[in-house]
Design a protein around this motif. Sequence first.
Motif, PDB file in Angstrom:
ATOM      1  N   ASP A 122       0.849  -1.185   0.000  1.00 54.91           N
ATOM      2  CA  ASP A 122       0.000   0.000   0.000  1.00 54.91           C
ATOM      3  C   ASP A 122       0.889   1.241   0.000  1.00 54.91           C
ATOM      4  OD1 ASP A 122      -1.627   2.101   2.026  1.00 54.91           O
ATOM      5  OD2 ASP A 122      -2.809   1.179   0.429  1.00 54.91           O
ATOM      6  N   ALA A 123       0.470   2.281  -0.720  1.00 61.30           N
ATOM      7  CA  ALA A 123       1.292   3.488  -0.829  1.00 61.30           C
ATOM      8  C   ALA A 123       1.524   4.132   0.524  1.00 61.30           C
ATOM      9  CB  ALA A 123       0.631   4.481  -1.780  1.00 61.30           C
ATOM     10  N   ASN A 124       0.514   4.130   1.395  1.00 68.57           N
ATOM     11  CA  ASN A 124       0.663   4.756   2.711  1.00 68.57           C
ATOM     12  C   ASN A 124       1.657   3.995   3.581  1.00 68.57           C
ATOM     13  OD1 ASN A 124      -1.230   6.760   2.113  1.00 68.57           O
ATOM     14  ND2 ASN A 124      -2.939   5.425   2.720  1.00 68.57           N
ATOM     15  N   VAL A 129       8.569   3.669   4.225  1.00 69.02           N
ATOM     16  CA  VAL A 129       9.638   2.661   4.160  1.00 69.02           C
ATOM     17  C   VAL A 129      10.649   3.008   3.070  1.00 69.02           C
ATOM     18  CG1 VAL A 129      10.131   0.235   3.711  1.00 69.02           C
ATOM     19  CG2 VAL A 129       8.156   0.861   5.101  1.00 69.02           C
ATOM     20  N   LEU A 130      10.152   3.421   1.900  1.00 65.97           N
ATOM     21  CA  LEU A 130      11.050   3.749   0.794  1.00 65.97           C
ATOM     22  C   LEU A 130      11.873   4.996   1.086  1.00 65.97           C
ATOM     23  CD1 LEU A 130       8.712   3.094  -2.264  1.00 65.97           C
ATOM     24  CD2 LEU A 130      10.510   1.613  -1.378  1.00 65.97           C
ATOM     25  N   VAL A 131      11.291   5.941   1.815  1.00 61.65           N
ATOM     26  CA  VAL A 131      12.026   7.171   2.136  1.00 61.65           C
ATOM     27  C   VAL A 131      13.222   6.878   3.026  1.00 61.65           C
ATOM     28  CG1 VAL A 131      11.874   9.347   3.401  1.00 61.65           C
ATOM     29  CG2 VAL A 131      10.086   8.735   1.797  1.00 61.65           C
ATOM     30  N   SER A 132      13.044   5.989   3.996  1.00 62.09           N
ATOM     31  CA  SER A 132      14.119   5.725   4.958  1.00 62.09           C
ATOM     32  C   SER A 132      14.984   4.532   4.582  1.00 62.09           C
ATOM     33  CB  SER A 132      13.508   5.483   6.354  1.00 62.09           C
ATOM     34  OG  SER A 132      12.602   4.391   6.323  1.00 62.09           O
ATOM     35  N   ALA A 133      14.724   3.890   3.441  1.00 59.83           N
ATOM     36  CA  ALA A 133      15.469   2.691   3.058  1.00 59.83           C
ATOM     37  C   ALA A 133      16.880   3.042   2.588  1.00 59.83           C
ATOM     38  CB  ALA A 133      14.728   1.937   1.954  1.00 59.83           C
ATOM     39  N   ASP A 134      17.734   2.037   2.611  1.00 59.99           N
ATOM     40  CA  ASP A 134      19.108   2.174   2.111  1.00 59.99           C
ATOM     41  C   ASP A 134      19.144   1.656   0.684  1.00 59.99           C
ATOM     42  OD1 ASP A 134      21.782   2.324   1.675  1.00 59.99           O
ATOM     43  OD2 ASP A 134      22.394   1.172   3.432  1.00 59.99           O
ATOM     44  N   TYR A 135      19.745   2.431  -0.235  1.00 64.44           N
ATOM     45  CA  TYR A 135      19.747   2.065  -1.643  1.00 64.44           C
ATOM     46  C   TYR A 135      21.102   1.606  -2.142  1.00 64.44           C
ATOM     47  CZ  TYR A 135      15.020   3.807  -1.890  1.00 64.44           C
ATOM     48  OH  TYR A 135      13.672   3.981  -1.677  1.00 64.44           O
ATOM     49  N   HIS A 136      22.021   1.303  -1.268  1.00 70.33           N
ATOM     50  CA  HIS A 136      23.280   0.703  -1.692  1.00 70.33           C
ATOM     51  C   HIS A 136      22.996  -0.739  -2.124  1.00 70.33           C
ATOM     52  CE1 HIS A 136      24.950   4.029   0.746  1.00 70.33           C
ATOM     53  NE2 HIS A 136      25.924   3.977  -0.144  1.00 70.33           N
ATOM     54  N   LYS A 223      10.697  11.780   7.990  1.00 73.82           N
ATOM     55  CA  LYS A 223       9.276  11.463   7.944  1.00 73.82           C
ATOM     56  C   LYS A 223       8.742  11.668   6.532  1.00 73.82           C
ATOM     57  CE  LYS A 223       8.314  12.554  12.782  1.00 73.82           C
ATOM     58  NZ  LYS A 223       7.488  13.351  13.720  1.00 73.82           N
ATOM     59  N   PHE A 224       7.817  10.792   6.152  1.00 74.01           N
ATOM     60  CA  PHE A 224       7.242  10.835   4.810  1.00 74.01           C
ATOM     61  C   PHE A 224       6.062  11.794   4.800  1.00 74.01           C
ATOM     62  CE2 PHE A 224       4.083   9.096   1.794  1.00 74.01           C
ATOM     63  CZ  PHE A 224       4.792   9.295   0.629  1.00 74.01           C
ATOM     64  N   ARG A 225       6.147  12.812   3.935  1.00 75.27           N
ATOM     65  CA  ARG A 225       5.051  13.770   3.791  1.00 75.27           C
ATOM     66  C   ARG A 225       4.710  13.888   2.304  1.00 75.27           C
ATOM     67  NH1 ARG A 225       8.339  16.545   7.558  1.00 75.27           N
ATOM     68  NH2 ARG A 225       7.392  16.711   9.628  1.00 75.27           N
ATOM     69  N   PRO A 226       3.603  13.323   1.884  1.00 78.05           N
ATOM     70  CA  PRO A 226       3.232  13.443   0.459  1.00 78.05           C
ATOM     71  C   PRO A 226       2.882  14.882   0.105  1.00 78.05           C
ATOM     72  CG  PRO A 226       1.468  12.426   1.713  1.00 78.05           C
ATOM     73  CD  PRO A 226       2.635  12.550   2.656  1.00 78.05           C
ATOM     74  N   HIS A 227       3.419  15.374  -1.013  1.00 76.35           N
ATOM     75  CA  HIS A 227       3.112  16.731  -1.459  1.00 76.35           C
ATOM     76  C   HIS A 227       3.252  16.789  -2.970  1.00 76.35           C
ATOM     77  CE1 HIS A 227       7.433  17.397  -1.984  1.00 76.35           C
ATOM     78  NE2 HIS A 227       7.596  16.838  -0.815  1.00 76.35           N
TER      79      HIS A 227
END
Length: 232
Positions: A122-124, A129-136, A223-227
């Motif tokens: 779910d997007a919410n 999770v995607l904002v705080s994830a590690d992308y290495h 923190k994730f804030r959709p805008h």
Amino acid sequence: MSTQVKEHVAESLLKRAHSPDTASTILREKVKQRPLLLRPTSPDPTANPRSKRQYERQQKANKARKSNKPKPLSAKQKRALCIYEIPKEKRKYAVYAPLHRMWCDYMREILDLKDGKRNFVDANIAGPVLVSADYHGALVEVVRSRCHSRIGRKGIVVKDTKFTFEIVTESDDLKILPKEHSIFRFEVPFEAVPEGAVQPKPLVFEIHGSQFENRAPDRANKKFRPHFNPDL
């Protein structure tokens, strides 16, 4: 002509809460006759030869401890030593392929997709999770950018800096992709299913690089804030 004795300020304040006799007693015992405690002065460490030798040994030991501690490198020295650069012999796609597999397992775990619990997100729930994830270790591809030469670049992320993704492509080239005004796409495959079962299609995500202009450790508490996002 006798001069009038001026009343002590503390005594006038004490009389507001106590009787005149009690106020006078408190003023005399607690203010006027209160002992002044003085700390004796420290002896001169060089007063006698023995104390002087001990003092000099202590000063020499302190100086030796300070001199043995290495000084941190400056930013200029770090650039000159190429501390944060990936050696040319390590810029191989095959070297980071196992890292990508580990990253896929890590993403399945934080998205709660392991052990076949579910096959959707779910997007919410996925947004924070995607904002705080590690992308290495992520296999990212630029799908949209104001700079057309970046579109189509694809590779495994080997360094996630504040403003760029550094990737290693399948042709063993190191490319630097600025995050600003670019959209990156990556896939999270599901775990392999038993033989005969239908393998679900991998989940596809797209992230706006402009929202990821933070160091990887700093994003952990973001923190994730959709805008609204402006058009690229």
